[in-house]
Scaffold this active site. Structure first.
Site, PDB file in Angstrom:
ATOM      1  N   SER A 104       0.788  -1.505  -0.410  1.00 26.43           N
ATOM      2  CA  SER A 104      -0.507  -0.237   0.200  1.00 26.43           C
ATOM      3  C   SER A 104       0.695   1.028  -0.307  1.00 26.43           C
ATOM      4  CB  SER A 104      -0.782  -0.276   1.425  1.00 26.43           C
ATOM      5  OG  SER A 104      -2.059   0.607   1.107  1.00 26.43           O
ATOM      6  N   HIS A 153      -2.766  -0.996  -3.458  1.00 24.83           N
ATOM      7  CA  HIS A 153      -3.272  -0.190  -3.592  1.00 24.83           C
ATOM      8  C   HIS A 153      -3.138   1.046  -4.067  1.00 24.83           C
ATOM      9  CE1 HIS A 153      -4.124  -2.078   0.799  1.00 24.83           C
ATOM     10  NE2 HIS A 153      -4.494  -2.510   0.384  1.00 24.83           N
ATOM     11  N   ASP A 168      -4.487  -4.331   5.648  1.00 24.29           N
ATOM     12  CA  ASP A 168      -5.160  -4.842   4.701  1.00 24.29           C
ATOM     13  C   ASP A 168      -3.615  -6.772   4.463  1.00 24.29           C
ATOM     14  OD1 ASP A 168      -6.618  -6.730   2.648  1.00 24.29           O
ATOM     15  OD2 ASP A 168      -5.356  -5.167   1.600  1.00 24.29           O
TER      16      ASP A 168
END
Length: 193
Positions: free
Chosen positions: A11, A38, A131
């Site tokens: 991310s 992401h 995540d």
């Protein structure tokens, strides 16, 4: 063990981190590499495959629904879609966001673990949310390998810290050592714990 799929999740700070890992994996490692980063469907998000292609000799592509999985390719989860692994191909989903993300690293890793079991190597890199932790735990539960970037060197350590808390990692490594570790796994010089 013969590994069939390498999954990478990142991310915040991921462009640099994923790029370095791709650059550091030697060409002798020809397993397909799948990346969930992401991103949004803006200018940078749409250019991610092109930006990463500068770091590797492998073909780098955004995945379309039902894309076949081939060796020597890097597959990128497209913006605003979850990327799921099926045996030999991919599927895309617009299901709800997971931990505010779509694409979700958890969705990618869990589906890869379900499709390929112990033949998956999962790698969690820098990120500012949790995540990927549950997905990496699923990979480990199914007999795969769990690799985590050392949180001390991550641009954002939340994601690596969450992954360390969620599963017994096979390796927690500085970013610059992850490619060499993957090479050792896939070529046979390293065994998982």
């Amino acid at each position: 063990m013969t590994y069939e799929l390498i999954c990478i999740g990142a991310s915040w700070g991921g462009l640099h981190a994923v790029g370095q890992v791709l650059r550091d994996i030697p060409p002798e490692v020809d397993q397909p590499i799948v990346v969930a980063q992401h991103r949004y469907a803006d200018v940078l998000g749409g250019a991610l495959p092109e930006l990463l292609a500068y770091r590797t000799s492998r073909r780098v592509v955004d995945v379309d629904d039902k894309t076949a999985i081939e060796r020597n390719h890097v597959y990128i989860a497209p913006p605003d879609y979850h990327l799921l692994v099926e045996r030999g191909s991919f599927a895309l989903s617009i299901d709800e966001r997971v931990k505010y993300a779509r694409p979700s690293i958890d969705v990618l890793f869990e589906s890869a673990a379900d499709a390929y079991g112990p033949a998956v190597v999962g790698v969690i890199l820098t990120g500012a949310n949790e995540d990927g932790a549950a997905g990496l735990a699923r990979i480990k539960e199914r007999g795969g390998v769990a690799v985590i970037q050392d949180p001390e060197g991550a641009e954002r350590r939340t994601m690596p810290d969450a992954a360390i808390a969620a599963t017994a990692a096979d390796a927690v490594l500085p970013l610059q050592d992850i490619g060499k570790f993957i090479y050792g796994l896939c070529v046979g010089a390293v065994t998982k714990t």
